[in-house]
Design an enzyme around this catalytic site. Structure first.
Site, mmCIF file in Angstrom:
data_model
loop_
_atom_site.group_PDB
_atom_site.id
_atom_site.type_symbol
_atom_site.label_atom_id
_atom_site.label_comp_id
_atom_site.label_asym_id
_atom_site.label_seq_id
_atom_site.Cartn_x
_atom_site.Cartn_y
_atom_site.Cartn_z
ATOM 1 N N GLY A 214 0.916 -1.284 -0.442
ATOM 2 C CA GLY A 214 0.117 -0.039 -0.008
ATOM 3 C C GLY A 214 0.451 1.183 -0.151
ATOM 4 O O GLY A 214 1.510 1.093 1.105
ATOM 5 N N ASP B 188 -1.739 4.503 -6.833
ATOM 6 C CA ASP B 188 -0.436 4.431 -6.173
ATOM 7 C C ASP B 188 -0.052 6.005 -6.613
ATOM 8 O O ASP B 188 1.392 6.677 -6.027
ATOM 9 C CB ASP B 188 0.454 3.281 -6.707
ATOM 10 C CG ASP B 188 -0.091 2.240 -6.118
ATOM 11 O OD1 ASP B 188 -1.290 1.853 -6.539
ATOM 12 O OD2 ASP B 188 0.352 1.627 -5.204
ATOM 13 N N ASN C 164 -3.337 2.593 -10.639
ATOM 14 C CA ASN C 164 -3.369 2.609 -9.091
ATOM 15 C C ASN C 164 -3.490 0.527 -9.524
ATOM 16 O O ASN C 164 -3.953 0.004 -10.482
ATOM 17 C CB ASN C 164 -4.797 2.334 -8.569
ATOM 18 C CG ASN C 164 -5.333 1.660 -7.602
ATOM 19 O OD1 ASN C 164 -4.608 1.750 -6.462
ATOM 20 N ND2 ASN C 164 -6.642 1.276 -7.010
ATOM 21 N N LYS C 165 -3.704 -0.336 -8.625
ATOM 22 C CA LYS C 165 -4.152 -2.170 -9.056
ATOM 23 C C LYS C 165 -5.042 -1.933 -9.862
ATOM 24 O O LYS C 165 -5.549 -1.787 -10.384
ATOM 25 C CB LYS C 165 -4.590 -2.337 -7.642
ATOM 26 C CG LYS C 165 -4.299 -3.844 -7.644
ATOM 27 C CD LYS C 165 -2.786 -4.443 -8.303
ATOM 28 C CE LYS C 165 -2.322 -4.217 -6.970
ATOM 29 N NZ LYS C 165 -0.299 -4.707 -7.352
#
Ligand code: MRU
Length: 355
Positions: free
Chosen positions: A54, A243, A253-254
């Site tokens: 994270g 992120d 992001n993911k």
């Protein structure tokens, strides 16, 4: 955050004042395994191998790693080497570099003998700031959930989230989940659709665990289910962590986040990105410029779980080779708003912050 009624942060300084404790997130939710990190190398391994993860939390782990390095070798050469080693552990989230730069900026002008103490003081302060920031994100995000509830008072607000941007991804509260916890604590009925988030299943293993610990109603769904739920009117909003947000508002992001944003756009479901302003990278023009981490293909070709005896086991899923790009880019045009500690912002307002 509370685990079985006991308050924790996701990273905390040991009583000795120099090593830190984290949860080994690879073992969650099956085992609450607290590990001690005693060296910059320990911190680097914990980041690379995702014991800790994270964007905000891996940043704090890296920053403590730099402080630990300065205990052993506070020279200019020691500082440079540790910085270089830690900054390269995970490339996509900007927070790691930001936090290392913060510590570097404080200690570099000092004489070597004063560096370690100053570094620890800085990282401790950054951790406290992260908590305050995430609490503020929760307050601003709460206004969105409150309004959705006002529009449909007879049913829970259905929220979809991807990956884990909860307290396990930060020092406390989380970013995307912070408004959800605030709403739940205010007795606003919320229900969360949790994307499993293949390949590492941060949704299934971590977000679902957090929500369960906090008593928030939720269901785990496969990554491909969100589109149908949106078509059926069963999602009132999406909210994800991030992120890195680039200068133009693109959100990295993911992997899988982008497809959720597309589905949300097609179904008029608001799609929010929650971020501390430290995740806004005004120096990077667009999402196309973000380094996308490519991880080991075994994360795709294999899967971990508990066997019938309650033992953790890894099984193979395929005979084929895997490909494992860990993040994707959601173009700014699909983002309804940015939930930050400075308020809820449009893309234009965010860009204005960069000056
Ligand atoms: O690879 P991970 O588990 O570190 O990825 C985490 C995410 O993508 C989070 O959504 C992001 O870091 C924001 S955390 C507040």
């Amino acid at each position: 955050m509370k685990i079985d009624g006991k308050s924790y942060r996701s990273i905390w300084l040991n009583e000795n004042g120099w090593s830190v404790h984290i949860f080994d997130q690879r073992d969650l939710p099956w085992k609450l395994n607290v590990v001690e990190l005693k060296s910059p190398e320990d911190c680097a391994v914990a980041i690379k191998e995702m014991w800790t993860r994270g964007a905000p939390l891996l940043a704090m782990t890296g920053a403590y790693g730099l402080a630990m390095a300065l205990r052993n070798d506070p020279s200019d050469a020691g500082l440079e080497a540790a910085y270089k080693m830690l900054v390269s552990t995970r490339p996509t989230a900007v927070n790691l570099k930001w936090a290392l730069d913060q510590v570097y900026g404080v200690v570099q002008p000092l004489t070597p003998v004063d560096r370690a103490e100053a570094a620890y003081a800085k990282v401790n302060a950054l951790c406290d700031e992260d908590v305050a920031t995430n609490r503020a994100i929760g307050e601003y995000g709460l206004t969105i959930i409150r309004e959705l509830h006002r529009q449909n008072p007879d049913r829970p607000v259905n929220i979809l989230t991807h990956c884990n941007a909860g307290w396990l991804a930060t020092v406390d509260y989380g970013t995307a989940t912070s408004p959800i916890y605030r709403a739940h604590d205010e007795s606003i009925p919320v229900h969360v659709w949790v994307d499993e988030t293949r390949p590492r299943n941060q949704g299934a293993l971590l977000t679902a665990y957090e929500l369960q610990q906090h008593g928030v109603p939720h269901h785990l769904i496969v990554d491909n289910a969100g589109g149908l739920l949106m078509q059926r009117g069963q999602v009132d909003m999406c909210i994800v962590g991030v992120d890195r947000v680039t200068r133009n508002g693109d959100a990295c992001n993911k992997i899988g986040t982008y497809l959720k944003a597309l589905a949300a756009f097609d179904n008029d479901v608001p799609f929010y990105v929650a971020l501390p302003m430290t995740t806004y990278d005004a120096d990077m023009p667009t999402g196309r410029d973000v380094p996308i981490e490519e991880r080991d293909a075994t994360e795709v070709t294999h899967i971990d779980g508990l066997d019938e005896n309650g033992e953790m086991k890894r099984v193979k899923l395929t005979l084929s080779p895997g490909g494992n790009l860990a993040f994707d880019i959601t173009p700014a045009k699909y983002v309804t708003g940015y939930v930050t500690e400075q308020g809820l912002m449009s893309r234009a307002e965010l860009i204005a912050k960069a000056g």
